[in-house]
Design a protein around this motif. Sequence first.
Motif, PDB file in Angstrom:
ATOM      1  N   LEU A  35       0.878  -1.170   0.000  1.00 53.33           N
ATOM      2  CA  LEU A  35       0.000   0.000   0.000  1.00 53.33           C
ATOM      3  C   LEU A  35       0.911   1.214   0.000  1.00 53.33           C
ATOM      4  O   LEU A  35       1.707   1.398   0.916  1.00 53.33           O
ATOM      5  N   VAL A  36       0.805   2.027  -1.020  1.00 54.77           N
ATOM      6  CA  VAL A  36       1.715   3.156  -1.188  1.00 54.77           C
ATOM      7  C   VAL A  36       0.927   4.456  -1.202  1.00 54.77           C
ATOM      8  O   VAL A  36       0.025   4.637  -2.016  1.00 54.77           O
ATOM      9  N   ASP A  37       1.279   5.340  -0.285  1.00 48.51           N
ATOM     10  CA  ASP A  37       0.677   6.675  -0.260  1.00 48.51           C
ATOM     11  C   ASP A  37       1.433   7.546  -1.250  1.00 48.51           C
ATOM     12  O   ASP A  37       2.662   7.633  -1.194  1.00 48.51           O
ATOM     13  N   HIS A  38       0.728   8.182  -2.135  1.00 46.69           N
ATOM     14  CA  HIS A  38       1.348   9.020  -3.155  1.00 46.69           C
ATOM     15  C   HIS A  38       2.226  10.107  -2.532  1.00 46.69           C
ATOM     16  O   HIS A  38       3.227  10.513  -3.095  1.00 46.69           O
ATOM     17  N   GLU A  39       1.900  10.543  -1.343  1.00 46.69           N
ATOM     18  CA  GLU A  39       2.647  11.611  -0.683  1.00 46.69           C
ATOM     19  C   GLU A  39       4.014  11.165  -0.173  1.00 46.69           C
ATOM     20  O   GLU A  39       4.818  11.988   0.213  1.00 46.69           O
ATOM     21  N   THR A  40       4.313   9.863  -0.147  1.00 46.71           N
ATOM     22  CA  THR A  40       5.601   9.408   0.380  1.00 46.71           C
ATOM     23  C   THR A  40       6.719   9.486  -0.640  1.00 46.71           C
ATOM     24  O   THR A  40       7.856   9.191  -0.341  1.00 46.71           O
ATOM     25  N   ARG A  41       6.423   9.882  -1.849  1.00 46.18           N
ATOM     26  CA  ARG A  41       7.483  10.011  -2.852  1.00 46.18           C
ATOM     27  C   ARG A  41       8.426  11.130  -2.443  1.00 46.18           C
ATOM     28  O   ARG A  41       8.008  12.185  -2.001  1.00 46.18           O
ATOM     29  N   THR A  42       9.712  10.896  -2.617  1.00 42.88           N
ATOM     30  CA  THR A  42      10.705  11.854  -2.145  1.00 42.88           C
ATOM     31  C   THR A  42      11.010  12.917  -3.189  1.00 42.88           C
ATOM     32  O   THR A  42      10.688  12.769  -4.358  1.00 42.88           O
ATOM     33  N   LYS A  43      11.658  13.975  -2.748  1.00 39.86           N
ATOM     34  CA  LYS A  43      11.983  15.093  -3.631  1.00 39.86           C
ATOM     35  C   LYS A  43      12.962  14.711  -4.738  1.00 39.86           C
ATOM     36  O   LYS A  43      12.968  15.320  -5.792  1.00 39.86           O
ATOM     37  N   ASP A  44      13.808  13.713  -4.483  1.00 35.90           N
ATOM     38  CA  ASP A  44      14.789  13.326  -5.496  1.00 35.90           C
ATOM     39  C   ASP A  44      14.193  12.378  -6.544  1.00 35.90           C
ATOM     40  O   ASP A  44      14.905  11.753  -7.305  1.00 35.90           O
ATOM     41  N   LYS A  45      12.883  12.263  -6.561  1.00 33.44           N
ATOM     42  CA  LYS A  45      12.143  11.477  -7.543  1.00 33.44           C
ATOM     43  C   LYS A  45      12.330   9.972  -7.388  1.00 33.44           C
ATOM     44  O   LYS A  45      12.003   9.207  -8.267  1.00 33.44           O
ATOM     45  N   ALA A  46      12.897   9.532  -6.245  1.00 29.88           N
ATOM     46  CA  ALA A  46      12.973   8.094  -5.980  1.00 29.88           C
ATOM     47  C   ALA A  46      11.540   7.603  -5.825  1.00 29.88           C
ATOM     48  O   ALA A  46      10.783   8.113  -5.022  1.00 29.88           O
ATOM     49  N   ASP A  47      11.167   6.634  -6.606  1.00 33.86           N
ATOM     50  CA  ASP A  47       9.783   6.187  -6.635  1.00 33.86           C
ATOM     51  C   ASP A  47       9.681   4.806  -6.008  1.00 33.86           C
ATOM     52  O   ASP A  47      10.284   3.852  -6.479  1.00 33.86           O
ATOM     53  N   ILE A  48       8.891   4.698  -4.976  1.00 35.26           N
ATOM     54  CA  ILE A  48       8.742   3.431  -4.276  1.00 35.26           C
ATOM     55  C   ILE A  48       8.128   2.366  -5.184  1.00 35.26           C
ATOM     56  O   ILE A  48       8.490   1.194  -5.117  1.00 35.26           O
ATOM     57  N   ILE A  49       7.206   2.749  -6.047  1.00 39.55           N
ATOM     58  CA  ILE A  49       6.587   1.775  -6.949  1.00 39.55           C
ATOM     59  C   ILE A  49       7.633   1.188  -7.880  1.00 39.55           C
ATOM     60  O   ILE A  49       7.716  -0.027  -8.050  1.00 39.55           O
ATOM     61  N   GLU A  50       8.434   2.032  -8.458  1.00 39.71           N
ATOM     62  CA  GLU A  50       9.490   1.580  -9.367  1.00 39.71           C
ATOM     63  C   GLU A  50      10.489   0.681  -8.637  1.00 39.71           C
ATOM     64  O   GLU A  50      10.904  -0.364  -9.146  1.00 39.71           O
ATOM     65  N   GLY A  51      10.866   1.067  -7.419  1.00 37.66           N
ATOM     66  CA  GLY A  51      11.818   0.290  -6.646  1.00 37.66           C
ATOM     67  C   GLY A  51      11.280  -1.079  -6.255  1.00 37.66           C
ATOM     68  O   GLY A  51      11.971  -2.085  -6.360  1.00 37.66           O
ATOM     69  N   LEU A  52      10.022  -1.124  -5.811  1.00 39.42           N
ATOM     70  CA  LEU A  52       9.426  -2.402  -5.437  1.00 39.42           C
ATOM     71  C   LEU A  52       9.269  -3.325  -6.633  1.00 39.42           C
ATOM     72  O   LEU A  52       9.531  -4.523  -6.547  1.00 39.42           O
ATOM     73  N   LYS A  53       8.828  -2.778  -7.759  1.00 41.30           N
ATOM     74  CA  LYS A  53       8.642  -3.593  -8.956  1.00 41.30           C
ATOM     75  C   LYS A  53       9.971  -4.119  -9.490  1.00 41.30           C
ATOM     76  O   LYS A  53      10.027  -5.197 -10.071  1.00 41.30           O
TER      77      LYS A  53
END
Length: 78
Positions: A35-53
């Motif tokens: 479960l990913v909250d859109h607001e947790t994306r960091t300023k350096d554009k590190a994307d949790i969805i991309e990292g998990l996938k």
Amino acid sequence: MLTFLLADAGFDVRAFAKPSEATVVARQELLDLALVDHETRTKDKADIIEGLKAVQPTVPIVLLAADPSIQLIINSIR
């Protein structure tokens, strides 16, 4: 709040504020769902969805957003 509710319902929950922390755990444990909250994306554009996938390509991911736009939906699907 969602973390507490899910844990209270008996789910094994891991909560992370940084995408890098979630990716590290995903390398060590098999996740059933993210479960990913859109607001947790960091300023350096590190994307949790991309990292998990990248680590677990088949993990189902639910993106939570207060006000989803069409562009957000399209980018998340990609």
